[in-house]
Design a protein around this motif. Structure first.
Motif, PDB file in Angstrom:
ATOM      1  N   ALA A   1       0.832  -1.208   0.000  1.00 18.51           N
ATOM      2  CA  ALA A   1       0.000   0.000   0.000  1.00 18.51           C
ATOM      3  C   ALA A   1       0.864   1.254   0.000  1.00 18.51           C
ATOM      4  CB  ALA A   1      -0.922  -0.005   1.214  1.00 18.51           C
ATOM      5  N   ALA A   2       2.171   1.095   0.185  1.00 15.09           N
ATOM      6  CA  ALA A   2       3.057   2.265   0.253  1.00 15.09           C
ATOM      7  C   ALA A   2       3.095   2.996  -1.080  1.00 15.09           C
ATOM      8  CB  ALA A   2       4.463   1.824   0.646  1.00 15.09           C
ATOM      9  N   ALA A   3       3.216   4.317  -0.983  1.00 15.21           N
ATOM     10  CA  ALA A   3       3.462   5.139  -2.175  1.00 15.21           C
ATOM     11  C   ALA A   3       4.978   5.256  -2.288  1.00 15.21           C
ATOM     12  CB  ALA A   3       2.816   6.493  -2.018  1.00 15.21           C
ATOM     13  N   VAL A   4       5.529   4.370  -3.084  1.00  9.11           N
ATOM     14  CA  VAL A   4       6.987   4.299  -3.216  1.00  9.11           C
ATOM     15  C   VAL A   4       7.413   5.297  -4.292  1.00  9.11           C
ATOM     16  CG1 VAL A   4       8.938   2.753  -3.625  1.00  9.11           C
ATOM     17  CG2 VAL A   4       6.796   1.838  -2.717  1.00  9.11           C
ATOM     18  N   ALA A   5       8.454   6.059  -4.008  1.00 12.83           N
ATOM     19  CA  ALA A   5       8.950   7.014  -5.007  1.00 12.83           C
ATOM     20  C   ALA A   5       9.366   6.258  -6.258  1.00 12.83           C
ATOM     21  CB  ALA A   5      10.138   7.780  -4.445  1.00 12.83           C
ATOM     22  N   ASP A   6       9.039   6.802  -7.424  1.00 12.90           N
ATOM     23  CA  ASP A   6       9.491   6.174  -8.670  1.00 12.90           C
ATOM     24  C   ASP A   6      10.860   6.698  -9.083  1.00 12.90           C
ATOM     25  OD1 ASP A   6       7.230   4.534  -9.049  1.00 12.90           O
ATOM     26  OD2 ASP A   6       6.077   6.273  -9.734  1.00 12.90           O
ATOM     27  N   PHE A   7      11.194   7.903  -8.588  1.00 11.76           N
ATOM     28  CA  PHE A   7      12.483   8.511  -8.936  1.00 11.76           C
ATOM     29  C   PHE A   7      13.164   9.042  -7.687  1.00 11.76           C
ATOM     30  CE2 PHE A   7       9.435   9.173 -12.394  1.00 11.76           C
ATOM     31  CZ  PHE A   7      10.074   8.451 -13.401  1.00 11.76           C
TER      32      PHE A   7
ATOM     33  N   PRO B   1      15.668   6.292 -11.751  1.00 11.89           N
ATOM     34  CA  PRO B   1      14.558   5.465 -11.260  1.00 11.89           C
ATOM     35  C   PRO B   1      14.936   4.700  -9.993  1.00 11.89           C
ATOM     36  CG  PRO B   1      15.374   4.656 -13.393  1.00 11.89           C
ATOM     37  CD  PRO B   1      16.192   5.846 -13.043  1.00 11.89           C
ATOM     38  N   THR B   2      13.959   4.468  -9.137  1.00 16.13           N
ATOM     39  CA  THR B   2      14.171   3.614  -7.960  1.00 16.13           C
ATOM     40  C   THR B   2      13.862   2.173  -8.386  1.00 16.13           C
ATOM     41  OG1 THR B   2      11.866   3.905  -7.371  1.00 16.13           O
ATOM     42  CG2 THR B   2      13.438   5.388  -6.311  1.00 16.13           C
ATOM     43  N   PRO B   3      14.295   1.199  -7.604  1.00 12.26           N
ATOM     44  CA  PRO B   3      13.902  -0.187  -7.930  1.00 12.26           C
ATOM     45  C   PRO B   3      12.401  -0.343  -7.764  1.00 12.26           C
ATOM     46  CG  PRO B   3      14.965  -0.081  -5.772  1.00 12.26           C
ATOM     47  CD  PRO B   3      15.126   1.271  -6.398  1.00 12.26           C
ATOM     48  N   ASP B   4      11.746  -1.039  -8.686  1.00 15.03           N
ATOM     49  CA  ASP B   4      10.322  -1.340  -8.503  1.00 15.03           C
ATOM     50  C   ASP B   4      10.236  -2.575  -7.601  1.00 15.03           C
ATOM     51  OD1 ASP B   4       7.424  -0.838 -10.243  1.00 15.03           O
ATOM     52  OD2 ASP B   4       7.652  -2.611  -8.980  1.00 15.03           O
ATOM     53  N   ILE B   5       9.708  -2.372  -6.414  1.00 15.79           N
ATOM     54  CA  ILE B   5       9.716  -3.441  -5.402  1.00 15.79           C
ATOM     55  C   ILE B   5       8.895  -4.643  -5.872  1.00 15.79           C
ATOM     56  CG2 ILE B   5       9.116  -4.024  -3.009  1.00 15.79           C
ATOM     57  CD1 ILE B   5       9.639  -1.023  -2.348  1.00 15.79           C
ATOM     58  N   LEU B   6       7.688  -4.377  -6.358  1.00 18.62           N
ATOM     59  CA  LEU B   6       6.820  -5.477  -6.791  1.00 18.62           C
ATOM     60  C   LEU B   6       7.444  -6.249  -7.949  1.00 18.62           C
ATOM     61  CD1 LEU B   6       3.290  -3.857  -6.427  1.00 18.62           C
ATOM     62  CD2 LEU B   6       4.172  -5.827  -5.173  1.00 18.62           C
ATOM     63  N   ALA B   7       8.031  -5.516  -8.900  1.00 20.73           N
ATOM     64  CA  ALA B   7       8.662  -6.191 -10.046  1.00 20.73           C
ATOM     65  C   ALA B   7       9.853  -7.029  -9.575  1.00 20.73           C
ATOM     66  CB  ALA B   7       9.093  -5.165 -11.079  1.00 20.73           C
TER      67      ALA B   7
ATOM     68  N   ALA C   1      -0.509  -8.309  -3.503  1.00 21.01           N
ATOM     69  CA  ALA C   1      -1.492  -7.275  -3.860  1.00 21.01           C
ATOM     70  C   ALA C   1      -0.819  -5.914  -3.900  1.00 21.01           C
ATOM     71  CB  ALA C   1      -2.635  -7.257  -2.834  1.00 21.01           C
ATOM     72  N   GLY C   2      -1.249  -5.081  -4.846  1.00 20.41           N
ATOM     73  CA  GLY C   2      -0.693  -3.735  -4.963  1.00 20.41           C
ATOM     74  C   GLY C   2      -1.790  -2.698  -4.987  1.00 20.41           C
ATOM     75  N   PHE C   3      -1.389  -1.450  -5.012  1.00 19.83           N
ATOM     76  CA  PHE C   3      -2.319  -0.333  -5.120  1.00 19.83           C
ATOM     77  C   PHE C   3      -2.004   0.437  -6.400  1.00 19.83           C
ATOM     78  CE2 PHE C   3      -4.974   0.688  -1.354  1.00 19.83           C
ATOM     79  CZ  PHE C   3      -4.744  -0.475  -0.661  1.00 19.83           C
ATOM     80  N   ALA C   4      -3.021   1.000  -7.005  1.00 15.27           N
ATOM     81  CA  ALA C   4      -2.803   1.885  -8.145  1.00 15.27           C
ATOM     82  C   ALA C   4      -3.472   3.210  -7.820  1.00 15.27           C
ATOM     83  CB  ALA C   4      -3.385   1.277  -9.408  1.00 15.27           C
TER      84      ALA C   4
ATOM     85  N   ALA D   1      -3.461  -2.425 -16.280  1.00 17.10           N
ATOM     86  CA  ALA D   1      -2.122  -2.551 -16.876  1.00 17.10           C
ATOM     87  C   ALA D   1      -1.082  -2.875 -15.798  1.00 17.10           C
ATOM     88  CB  ALA D   1      -1.763  -1.260 -17.603  1.00 17.10           C
ATOM     89  N   LYS D   2      -1.232  -2.258 -14.603  1.00 12.77           N
ATOM     90  CA  LYS D   2      -0.276  -2.527 -13.509  1.00 12.77           C
ATOM     91  C   LYS D   2      -0.453  -3.926 -12.941  1.00 12.77           C
ATOM     92  CE  LYS D   2       0.629   2.160 -12.351  1.00 12.77           C
ATOM     93  NZ  LYS D   2       0.328   3.336 -11.557  1.00 12.77           N
ATOM     94  N   LEU D   3      -1.706  -4.353 -12.852  1.00 11.71           N
ATOM     95  CA  LEU D   3      -1.995  -5.716 -12.377  1.00 11.71           C
ATOM     96  C   LEU D   3      -1.257  -6.718 -13.259  1.00 11.71           C
ATOM     97  CD1 LEU D   3      -4.111  -7.484 -10.547  1.00 11.71           C
ATOM     98  CD2 LEU D   3      -5.410  -7.604 -12.651  1.00 11.71           C
TER      99      LEU D   3
ATOM    100  N   SER E   1       1.316  -6.058 -15.589  1.00 10.17           N
ATOM    101  CA  SER E   1       2.770  -5.895 -15.735  1.00 10.17           C
ATOM    102  C   SER E   1       3.508  -6.299 -14.459  1.00 10.17           C
ATOM    103  CB  SER E   1       3.107  -4.461 -16.122  1.00 10.17           C
ATOM    104  OG  SER E   1       2.848  -3.606 -15.036  1.00 10.17           O
ATOM    105  N   LYS E   2       2.887  -6.114 -13.302  1.00 10.97           N
ATOM    106  CA  LYS E   2       3.563  -6.470 -12.050  1.00 10.97           C
ATOM    107  C   LYS E   2       3.227  -7.894 -11.607  1.00 10.97           C
ATOM    108  CE  LYS E   2       3.610  -1.604 -10.584  1.00 10.97           C
ATOM    109  NZ  LYS E   2       4.724  -0.937  -9.876  1.00 10.97           N
ATOM    110  N   GLY E   3       2.385  -8.573 -12.370  1.00 14.31           N
ATOM    111  CA  GLY E   3       2.052  -9.959 -12.065  1.00 14.31           C
ATOM    112  C   GLY E   3       1.361 -10.130 -10.729  1.00 14.31           C
TER     113      GLY E   3
END
Ligand code: C5P
Length: 428
Positions: free
Chosen positions: A299-305, A328-334, A350-353, A365-367, A369-371
């Motif tokens: 549920a965290a809003a992780v910085a993308d950059f 870019p930061t690492p994409d945790i879910l990916a 589970a993720g949040f968009a 699309a996020k569901l 791409s992030k599997g």
């Protein structure tokens, strides 16, 4: 006109449904708590506890010992619980020979707060010489004890042994805490604060839930990415939805790890909390905690950059407008998706968009791409949903194509619905 009227009725119906839904959600709702109060100055705080329990929807039956009555009166408790409070006189009263059985029967939890050294001794040794003790013997529900006594009494070998006996028998303890005692001493012996005891009660009530034996990792808050020693890039995430998710998982009986970016919120009682600041720290903490986990809810809003270079000294105004290059930061879910089977064996992710446009297509699309197994789509531009506020309006999108649009709900109710969905996915 007719159309308006119909719309009005529809609104009303929805409002009623929302209300019903809200009240049925509380984990305290219609739960029966038997609250024993023994003789310590901390007894006055138990009135707050009883009041909090009732406000949360519980039915609270209070028993006071003779010593407790020196500090507080049955009327104090009757006033906040809306039910009679019982004393030893009732034990010998008209319904006397069955009162303790009636009180214990059907209780979901027995709580003794404050539990004095004397009451702990009574309970440890199965004495039945007052209404509290005899009710504890009749009780078959879990027992939660909030000790309160002077430091020396808590440390005494007799008390230590009694605590051990009770613990071995399955009794739960909350506190005592360290701090100022009535004797003027600073030591361990203070009863836990009513809010803390409420948290412990909530946890005890959830302990029989569908997620018993399941470990859930939840992330919350907005990460902060350092520019220089004093400045950071961050976002408007309050952490409220993530903290509510951690509580919802506890309510279902899960073991919960909460990985929190800075929020200023206090964690629900019973979670293992780990504080992080940046996206990189959050990735490391998630990787570590999911080794033994069954589900991850990001549920965290992780910085993308983040700034590509961290200035070691504070940037000086005199040096002109800084050019801050981002990377870019690492994409945790990916990242964790690619490590499945090696670093972890999560059954549900589970993720949040959080989106400001094209909510459902972007979430879908996020569901993909992030599997993910589940994504919670969140319209952040609606004034009553998203960042900071206490309510939220979300749609759940499942990997199998199912979609479930939820009405406007409190973040705690959204959390309960999301965790129910996670529990259902875990069951498959
Ligand atoms: O791609 P976007 O950031 O919109 O996706 C949001 C989801 O991805 C959230 O669940 C968020 O916690 C997660 N996320 C992540 N790592 C990042 C950024 C976001 O795991 N670097």
């Amino acid at each position: 006109g007719t159309w308006h009227l119909a719309l009005g009725t529809w609104h009303l119906a929805l409002g009623t449904w929302h209300l019903m839904y809200t009240s049925s959600m509380s984990p305290f709702r219609n739960r029966r708590i038997l609250l024993g109060v023994s003789g310590s100055i901390a007894a006055y705080k138990s009135a707050d506890l009883a009041s909090g329990l009732r406000q949360a929807g519980a039915q609270v039956d209070v028993i006071l010992t003779a010593a407790a009555r020196q500090f507080v009166t049955p009327l104090t408790f009757q006033s906040v619980t809306g039910r009679p409070a019982f004393t030893d006189e009732d034990l010998w009263g008209e319904a006397g020979h069955v009162l303790h059985i009636g009180l214990a029967e059907g209780a979901d939890l027995m709580v003794v707060a404050p539990a004095t050294a004397n009451t702990l001794a009574r309970l440890a040794h199965g004495l039945a010489d007052n209404l509290l003790a005899v009710s504890a013997l009749a009780n078959r529900a879990p027992l939660l004890l909030a000790p309160a006594m002077d430091g020396g009494m808590w440390d005494h070998p007799a008390t230590r042994k009694n605590v051990e006996i009770l613990g071995d028998r399955g009794a739960l303890f909350v506190g005592p805490e360290s701090g100022h005692l009535a004797s003027g001493q600073q030591a361990v012996g203070r009863m836990a604060e009513p809010d803390t005891i409420l948290g412990a009660i909530r946890m005890a009530l959830g302990a029989g839930g569908p997620l018993v034996g399941v470990h859930v990792v939840v992330t919350a808050g907005g990460t902060q990415e350092a520019i220089d020693p004093v400045r950071r890039i961050t976002n408007r995430s309050s952490g409220k939805q993530g903290f509510a998710l951690a509580q919802a998982a506890l309510d279902l009986g899960a073991k919960v790890t909460l990985i929190a970016a800075p929020t200023g919120l206090s964690a629900p009682y019973g979670v293992r909390r780990e504080d992080v600041t940046s996206a990189a720290e959050m990735l490391a903490a998630v990787r570590e905690s999911i080794r033994q986990a069954d589900a991850l809810v990001m549920a965290a809003a992780v910085a993308d950059f983040r700034p590509a270079k961290l200035a070691t000294d504070k940037l000086k105004k005199g040096d002109g407008v800084p050019q801050i290059e981002l990377e870019p930061t690492p994409d945790i879910l990916a990242t964790i998706r690619s490590e499945k089977g090696e670093g972890h064996n999560l059954s549900v992710v589970a993720g949040f968009a959080a989106e400001s446009q094209d909510l459902i297509p972007n979430a879908q699309a996020k569901l993909d791409s992030k599997g993910l197994d589940l994504i919670v789509a969140n319209d952040i531009l609606a004034p009553d949903a998203g960042f900071g506020v206490d309510s939220n309006r979300v749609t759940l999108l499942y990997a199998d194509g199912r979609q479930e649009a939820l009405p406007l709900l409190g973040k705690d109710e959204v959390a309960a619905r999301v965790m129910a969905a996670v529990a259902e996915l875990l069951e498959r």
